[in-house]
Design a protein around this motif. Structure first.
Motif, PDB file in Angstrom:
ATOM      1  N   ASN A  23      36.126  -3.014  41.596  1.00  0.00           N
ATOM      2  CA  ASN A  23      37.632  -2.422  41.671  1.00  0.00           C
ATOM      3  C   ASN A  23      38.042  -1.718  40.250  1.00  0.00           C
ATOM      4  O   ASN A  23      37.468  -2.457  39.251  1.00  0.00           O
ATOM      5  N   PRO A  39      39.904   0.390  44.965  1.00  0.00           N
ATOM      6  CA  PRO A  39      38.539   0.509  45.081  1.00  0.00           C
ATOM      7  C   PRO A  39      38.130   1.645  44.395  1.00  0.00           C
ATOM      8  O   PRO A  39      38.943   2.780  43.757  1.00  0.00           O
ATOM      9  N   PHE A  40      36.806   1.749  43.939  1.00  0.00           N
ATOM     10  CA  PHE A  40      36.272   2.939  43.317  1.00  0.00           C
ATOM     11  C   PHE A  40      36.743   4.249  43.581  1.00  0.00           C
ATOM     12  O   PHE A  40      36.779   5.137  43.130  1.00  0.00           O
ATOM     13  N   THR A  41      36.700   4.335  45.117  1.00  0.00           N
ATOM     14  CA  THR A  41      37.118   5.587  45.667  1.00  0.00           C
ATOM     15  C   THR A  41      38.398   6.126  45.401  1.00  0.00           C
ATOM     16  O   THR A  41      38.735   7.272  45.610  1.00  0.00           O
ATOM     17  N   LYS A  42      39.350   5.271  45.006  1.00  0.00           N
ATOM     18  CA  LYS A  42      40.823   5.657  44.830  1.00  0.00           C
ATOM     19  C   LYS A  42      41.222   5.630  43.410  1.00  0.00           C
ATOM     20  O   LYS A  42      42.115   5.424  42.999  1.00  0.00           O
ATOM     21  N   ARG A  43      40.091   5.784  42.367  1.00  0.00           N
ATOM     22  CA  ARG A  43      40.436   5.646  40.852  1.00  0.00           C
ATOM     23  C   ARG A  43      41.639   6.808  40.561  1.00  0.00           C
ATOM     24  O   ARG A  43      41.390   7.799  41.195  1.00  0.00           O
TER      25      ARG A  43
END
Length: 70
Positions: A23, A39-43
Protein backbone atom coordinates in the motif's frame (compact mmCIF):
# COMPACT_ATOMS: atom_id res chain seq x y z
CA UNK A 1 -8.28 19.88 19.82
CA UNK A 2 -5.02 20.72 21.52
CA UNK A 3 -3.81 23.02 18.75
CA UNK A 4 -6.91 24.32 17.01
CA UNK A 5 -6.84 25.70 13.50
CA UNK A 6 -3.67 23.95 12.31
CA UNK A 7 -5.69 23.09 9.23
CA UNK A 8 -8.55 25.25 7.95
CA UNK A 9 -11.14 24.78 5.24
CA UNK A 10 -9.91 26.23 1.96
CA UNK A 11 -6.24 25.90 2.91
CA UNK A 12 -3.88 24.44 0.30
CA UNK A 13 -1.84 21.51 1.61
CA UNK A 14 0.99 19.39 0.26
CA UNK A 15 1.22 15.66 0.89
CA UNK A 16 4.18 13.34 0.84
CA UNK A 17 3.84 9.71 -0.17
CA UNK A 18 5.08 6.73 1.83
CA UNK A 19 5.38 3.18 0.57
CA UNK A 20 4.48 -0.01 2.39
CA UNK A 21 4.87 -3.54 0.98
CA UNK A 22 1.34 -3.56 -0.43
CA UNK A 23 0.00 0.00 0.00
CA UNK A 24 0.79 3.70 -0.06
CA UNK A 25 0.07 6.21 2.70
CA UNK A 26 0.07 10.01 2.62
CA UNK A 27 1.09 12.63 5.17
CA UNK A 28 -0.08 16.25 5.12
CA UNK A 29 3.12 18.25 5.55
CA UNK A 30 4.51 19.16 7.99
CA UNK A 31 3.21 15.98 9.66
CA UNK A 32 -0.23 17.41 10.47
CA UNK A 33 -2.31 14.39 9.43
CA UNK A 34 -1.85 10.94 7.96
CA UNK A 35 -4.02 8.82 5.71
CA UNK A 36 -4.95 5.22 6.14
CA UNK A 37 -3.36 2.64 3.86
CA UNK A 38 -4.23 3.21 0.21
CA UNK A 39 -4.09 0.34 -2.34
CA UNK A 40 -1.71 0.66 -5.28
CA UNK A 41 -4.70 1.02 -7.62
CA UNK A 42 -5.84 4.20 -5.81
CA UNK A 43 -2.46 5.99 -5.72
CA UNK A 44 -2.66 9.80 -5.79
CA UNK A 45 -1.21 11.57 -8.82
CA UNK A 46 -1.43 15.07 -7.31
CA UNK A 47 0.61 16.21 -4.32
CA UNK A 48 -1.31 19.43 -3.60
CA UNK A 49 -4.92 19.68 -2.53
CA UNK A 50 -7.47 21.89 -0.80
CA UNK A 51 -8.86 21.12 2.68
CA UNK A 52 -12.63 20.69 2.34
CA UNK A 53 -13.41 19.92 6.00
CA UNK A 54 -11.93 19.08 9.38
CA UNK A 55 -14.27 16.93 11.47
CA UNK A 56 -14.01 15.58 15.00
CA UNK A 57 -15.67 12.41 16.23
CA UNK A 58 -15.11 9.92 19.06
CA UNK A 59 -12.09 8.41 17.23
CA UNK A 60 -10.29 11.70 16.59
CA UNK A 61 -10.00 14.34 13.91
CA UNK A 62 -10.52 13.66 10.21
CA UNK A 63 -9.34 15.93 7.41
CA UNK A 64 -10.99 15.74 3.99
CA UNK A 65 -8.79 17.04 1.17
CA UNK A 66 -9.79 17.38 -2.46
CA UNK A 67 -7.12 16.72 -5.09
CA UNK A 68 -7.31 17.64 -8.75
CA UNK A 69 -6.20 14.48 -10.53
CA UNK A 70 -5.07 14.70 -14.15
Amino acid sequence: MERPELLKEGQEVTVSEGLLPSNYYYTINPSLAMSGNIPFTKRLKARKGIVKSVEENERGFYVNVEFEEN
